[in-house]
Enzyme design. Structure first.
Site, PDB file in Angstrom:
ATOM      1  N   ARG A 180     -14.106  17.718  15.252  1.00 51.10           N
ATOM      2  CA  ARG A 180     -13.635  17.168  13.981  1.00 51.10           C
ATOM      3  C   ARG A 180     -12.138  17.984  14.005  1.00 51.10           C
ATOM      4  O   ARG A 180     -12.132  19.154  14.459  1.00 51.10           O
ATOM      5  CB  ARG A 180     -14.390  17.389  12.711  1.00 51.10           C
TER       6      ARG A 180
ATOM      7  N   HIS B 269     -10.632  17.183   4.311  1.00 49.33           N
ATOM      8  CA  HIS B 269     -11.151  16.241   5.294  1.00 49.33           C
ATOM      9  C   HIS B 269     -10.014  15.203   5.852  1.00 49.33           C
ATOM     10  O   HIS B 269      -9.353  14.492   5.313  1.00 49.33           O
ATOM     11  CB  HIS B 269     -12.042  15.343   4.418  1.00 49.33           C
TER      12      HIS B 269
ATOM     13  N   THR C  35      -3.175  -5.503   0.705  1.00 53.59           N
ATOM     14  CA  THR C  35      -2.526  -4.119   1.062  1.00 53.59           C
ATOM     15  C   THR C  35      -3.440  -3.256   1.807  1.00 53.59           C
ATOM     16  O   THR C  35      -3.157  -2.354   2.530  1.00 53.59           O
ATOM     17  CB  THR C  35      -2.346  -3.380  -0.501  1.00 53.59           C
TER      18      THR C  35
ATOM     19  N   GLN D 299     -17.156  27.714   6.469  1.00 52.63           N
ATOM     20  CA  GLN D 299     -17.616  29.122   5.942  1.00 52.63           C
ATOM     21  C   GLN D 299     -17.755  30.204   6.870  1.00 52.63           C
ATOM     22  O   GLN D 299     -17.338  31.442   6.659  1.00 52.63           O
ATOM     23  CB  GLN D 299     -19.228  29.097   5.577  1.00 52.63           C
TER      24      GLN D 299
ATOM     25  N   LYS E 202       0.947  -1.264  -0.077  1.00 49.33           N
ATOM     26  CA  LYS E 202      -0.080   0.113   0.152  1.00 49.33           C
ATOM     27  C   LYS E 202       0.832   1.351  -0.114  1.00 49.33           C
ATOM     28  O   LYS E 202       1.741   1.446   0.929  1.00 49.33           O
ATOM     29  CB  LYS E 202      -1.077  -0.095   1.295  1.00 49.33           C
TER      30      LYS E 202
HETATM   31  O1  LIG Z   1     -17.309  23.292   7.155  1.00 47.40           O
HETATM   32  C1  LIG Z   1     -18.225  22.656   6.454  1.00 47.40           C
HETATM   33  N1  LIG Z   1     -19.014  23.243   5.246  1.00 47.40           N
HETATM   34  C2  LIG Z   1     -19.669  22.623   4.558  1.00 47.40           C
HETATM   35  O2  LIG Z   1     -20.517  23.233   3.667  1.00 47.40           O
HETATM   36  C3  LIG Z   1     -19.580  21.166   4.521  1.00 47.40           C
HETATM   37  N2  LIG Z   1     -20.099  20.381   3.751  1.00 47.40           N
HETATM   38  C4  LIG Z   1     -19.725  18.867   4.219  1.00 47.40           C
HETATM   39  O3  LIG Z   1     -20.030  18.010   3.879  1.00 47.40           O
HETATM   40  N3  LIG Z   1     -18.758  19.199   5.227  1.00 47.40           N
HETATM   41  C5  LIG Z   1     -18.857  20.736   5.304  1.00 47.40           C
HETATM   42  N4  LIG Z   1     -18.053  21.410   6.452  1.00 47.40           N
END
Ligand SMILES: O=c1[nH]c(=O)c2[nH]c(=O)[nH]c2[nH]1
Length: 287
Positions: free
Chosen positions: A170, A242, A57, A214, A12
């Site tokens: 998160r 992510h 893997t 945002q 991997k």
């Molecule tokens: O901060 C985020 N804004 C989003 O618009 C969004 N959409 C998502 O799937 N995760 C997140 N996280």
């Protein structure tokens, strides 16, 4: 014609692991990419498709995450040695393991906030026309930042295609691309403004308890405008890099938001501008 199997290896590549060590409110992060290549008794799988000597893997990837949880990452050489010895020591058909680890350095900007070492690019776009109109837009890109906590995302629209689970804790990570429009072309020191905007962006990222990227974006733009009277508008583009917690329960391990898979794509892309109410017209500044 007779042929025979030549040199071969498999494994991997580029397992992206972010390990957060939570020392009370102070967090430490290890951000690595692990590439494994195993070789040994692999004649049969190539010649007849008999997989009896193949450690998948996928299993190798799981081992990386499980070992991070079990042993921590520590020095990358130690982590690589641990993995290499494990594969050769636990599976008779495997005679050789090559484990390559890259570590990406992070500098602290807060108890749980970090900015990636180097790599950041300074930018500018200037326009000037025959009528004497001038605009200056400065910027930066590839300023990679991460908060290992202090980020939530919930309360969003749920429709028949929604699978995302709401979260109250998160990792929030992004590569900031910012551009700021100078109010006029008489800015005394563009470097000084650059340093101030950069500092404001980092402070706002680290200091904002985020309910969405945002919201963080807006706070960053607002902070830059507050810090720098020379600028009248900030535009930001921020990919949501992510980090998914790895499910370690199949290996009898818990994961208290410590071991993450850092995905590189697809990513959310959050873009927006913040400007003073009395900002002069942008003209061709953003063209
Ligand atoms: O901060 C985020 N804004 C989003 O618009 C969004 N959409 C998502 O799937 N995760 C997140 N996280």
């Amino acid at each position: 014609m007779t042929v025979k199997l030549g040199a071969n290896r498999y494994g991997k590549a580029e397992t992206r692991l972010v390990h957060v060590v939570r020392d009370g409110p102070t967090h430490h992060v290890k951000d690595v990419s692990v590439s494994i290549a195993l070789s040994g008794d692999m004649e049969a799988v190539h010649l007849t498709g008999d997989n009896a000597t193949v450690l998948p893997t996928d299993t190798q990837k799981n081992t990386v995450y499980a070992f991070a949880r079990r042993h921590g990452v520590g020095q990358i050489e130690e982590f690589a040695l641990l993995l290499a010895r494990h594969f050769v020591g636990s599976q008779r058909p495997i005679h050789h393991a090559r484990v390559e680890v890259e570590e990406y350095g992070w500098n602290r900007t807060g108890a749980h906030s970090f900015v990636r070492d180097g790599g950041e690019v300074r930018t500018c776009v200037v326009h000037h026309d025959i009528d004497g109109r001038t605009t200056v837009v400065s910027g930066l890109k590839d300023l990679v930042v991460l908060n290992s906590t202090g980020s939530e995302f919930h309360g969003y629209i749920v429709d028949e295609y929604t699978t995302l689970e709401p979260t109250t804790d998160r990792i929030l990570a992004t590569a900031v691309a910012a551009q700021w429009r100078h109010r006029a072309d008489d800015t005394a020191s563009y470097v000084k403004v650059y340093e101030e905007v950069r500092g404001a962006l980092l402070d706002a990222f680290a200091g904002t308890h985020s309910l969405s990227l945002q919201q963080t974006l807006y706070a960053m733009g607002e902070r830059a405008l507050t810090a720098c009277p020379e600028i009248c508008e900030v535009r930001l583009a921020m990919p949501n890099k992510h980090h998914f917690p790895v499910d370690l329960s199949p290996f009898g391990l818990d994961n208290n938001n410590e071991v993450f898979f850092a995905a590189d794509r697809p990513y959310g892309l959050i873009e927006g501008g913040v400007l003073r109410e009395d900002a002069p017209a942008a003209g061709f500044a953003w063209e």
